[in-house]
Motif scaffolding. Structure first.
Motif, mmCIF file in Angstrom:
data_model
loop_
_atom_site.group_PDB
_atom_site.id
_atom_site.type_symbol
_atom_site.label_atom_id
_atom_site.label_comp_id
_atom_site.label_asym_id
_atom_site.label_seq_id
_atom_site.Cartn_x
_atom_site.Cartn_y
_atom_site.Cartn_z
ATOM 1 N N UNK A 1 0.850 -1.195 0.000
ATOM 2 C CA UNK A 1 0.000 0.000 0.000
ATOM 3 C C UNK A 1 0.884 1.242 0.000
ATOM 4 N N UNK A 2 0.515 2.252 -0.814
ATOM 5 C CA UNK A 2 1.329 3.463 -0.907
ATOM 6 C C UNK A 2 0.680 4.704 -0.308
ATOM 7 N N UNK A 3 -0.634 4.669 -0.070
ATOM 8 C CA UNK A 3 -1.287 5.873 0.472
ATOM 9 C C UNK A 3 -2.604 5.511 1.141
ATOM 10 N N UNK A 4 -3.278 6.535 1.660
ATOM 11 C CA UNK A 4 -4.534 6.328 2.384
ATOM 12 C C UNK A 4 -5.680 5.921 1.471
ATOM 13 N N UNK A 5 -5.477 5.982 0.155
ATOM 14 C CA UNK A 5 -6.511 5.587 -0.805
ATOM 15 C C UNK A 5 -6.375 4.124 -1.217
ATOM 16 N N UNK A 6 -5.518 3.394 -0.545
ATOM 17 C CA UNK A 6 -5.273 1.974 -0.806
ATOM 18 C C UNK A 6 -4.705 1.692 -2.192
ATOM 19 N N UNK A 7 -4.029 2.662 -2.769
ATOM 20 C CA UNK A 7 -3.311 2.394 -4.012
ATOM 21 C C UNK A 7 -2.073 1.587 -3.649
ATOM 22 N N UNK A 8 -1.671 0.688 -4.542
ATOM 23 C CA UNK A 8 -0.554 -0.191 -4.253
ATOM 24 C C UNK A 8 0.505 -0.110 -5.353
ATOM 25 N N UNK A 9 1.681 -0.609 -5.016
ATOM 26 C CA UNK A 9 2.760 -0.778 -5.988
ATOM 27 C C UNK A 9 3.474 -2.078 -5.660
ATOM 28 N N UNK A 10 4.266 -2.542 -6.608
ATOM 29 C CA UNK A 10 5.015 -3.770 -6.392
ATOM 30 C C UNK A 10 6.188 -3.504 -5.440
ATOM 31 N N UNK A 11 6.441 -4.460 -4.575
ATOM 32 C CA UNK A 11 7.593 -4.398 -3.685
ATOM 33 C C UNK A 11 8.866 -4.325 -4.524
ATOM 34 N N UNK A 12 9.840 -3.556 -4.075
ATOM 35 C CA UNK A 12 11.115 -3.421 -4.773
ATOM 36 C C UNK A 12 12.247 -3.911 -3.869
ATOM 37 N N UNK A 13 13.350 -4.315 -4.489
ATOM 38 C CA UNK A 13 14.492 -4.800 -3.716
ATOM 39 C C UNK A 13 14.996 -3.733 -2.756
ATOM 40 N N UNK A 14 14.968 -2.471 -3.166
ATOM 41 C CA UNK A 14 15.449 -1.407 -2.271
ATOM 42 C C UNK A 14 14.628 -1.349 -0.989
ATOM 43 N N UNK A 15 13.342 -1.735 -1.039
ATOM 44 C CA UNK A 15 12.494 -1.759 0.157
ATOM 45 C C UNK A 15 13.001 -2.778 1.176
ATOM 46 N N UNK A 16 13.465 -3.915 0.682
ATOM 47 C CA UNK A 16 13.937 -4.997 1.546
ATOM 48 C C UNK A 16 15.376 -4.755 1.990
ATOM 49 N N UNK A 17 16.230 -4.378 1.038
ATOM 50 C CA UNK A 17 17.660 -4.262 1.340
ATOM 51 C C UNK A 17 17.958 -3.147 2.335
ATOM 52 N N UNK A 18 17.171 -2.096 2.336
ATOM 53 C CA UNK A 18 17.435 -0.996 3.270
ATOM 54 C C UNK A 18 17.183 -1.401 4.725
ATOM 55 N N UNK A 19 16.428 -2.480 4.922
ATOM 56 C CA UNK A 19 16.214 -2.990 6.273
ATOM 57 C C UNK A 19 17.257 -4.042 6.652
ATOM 58 N N UNK A 20 17.980 -4.559 5.653
ATOM 59 C CA UNK A 20 18.962 -5.610 5.913
ATOM 60 C C UNK A 20 20.398 -5.095 5.913
ATOM 61 N N UNK A 21 20.674 -4.054 5.146
ATOM 62 C CA UNK A 21 22.012 -3.458 5.100
ATOM 63 C C UNK A 21 21.872 -2.005 5.532
#
Length: 195
Positions: free
Chosen positions: A130-150
């Protein structure tokens, strides 16, 4: 591992631990450069500054172990371009071109981009957040995951939650990404709300 290689240059390598790797040292010893090399190999940066000590090196090799013990190596020329993909743990100059090449940019419709390939290795490809309060979505990206791991020094010292990007407008997607990683379910079932 992350390894930089060049013709007639000794390999320069950092070995990762099985669960956690902490890179520490005095100022100006290359800690940030190692972090930048990892991001560059993952396609998170289009260019990389090479310090004087790195002159003569041409490639960064990033070895990644996934569940089941399988290892793949990403190869990227330090001047840019596509990301080569080799099966196995490769730490020397490849004698032949890579068997497959991945685009460094995340393109949600292209499964041959590095982001989607890496997400597929960990079972998170094609997940929606989810990207906003209107429940619009986008695909998960590697940068979303990697920034929590590195995590780099700047984010370690930040006075905000480690799941936050830093912008108020990003709060819905930050929460969605964290929820996906904790609960294992994405936001593909959300019904958009009219604006």
């Amino acid at each position: 591992h992350v390894t930089v290689l060049g013709k007639d240059m000794p390999p320069a390598s950092v070995e990762f631990g099985d669960r956690l790797t902490v890179i520490h040292g005095a100022s100006d010893t290359g800690k940030s450069h190692v972090f930048n090399l990892i991001g560059y190999a993952f396609g998170l940066a289009q260019t990389i500054d090479v310090p004087d000590e790195g002159k003569g090196y041409q490639y960064v090799y990033l070895g990644v172990r996934v569940d089941g013990g399988r290892v793949v190596t990403l190869i990227r020329d330090l001047t840019g371009g596509l990301i080569g993909l080799l099966d196995g743990d490769v730490r020397q100059l490849a004698e032949a071109p890579a068997t497959h090449y991945l685009s460094p940019k995340h393109v949600s419709k292209d499964p041959r981009c590095v982001s989607r390939y890496l997400l597929s290795l960990i079972g998170l490809d094609d997940q929606q957040v989810r990207t906003n309060q209107y429940n619009e979505t986008r695909m998960l990206q590697w940068r979303d995951v990697s920034r929590l791991a590195a995590v780099d020094e700047v984010n370690i010292l930040a006075k905000r939650s480690p799941i936050e990007f830093g912008q108020f407008s990003d709060r819905p997607v930050e929460a969605a990404i964290f929820r996906l990683l904790i609960e294992g379910r994405d936001d593909s079932g959300l019904t958009p709300v009219p604006k």
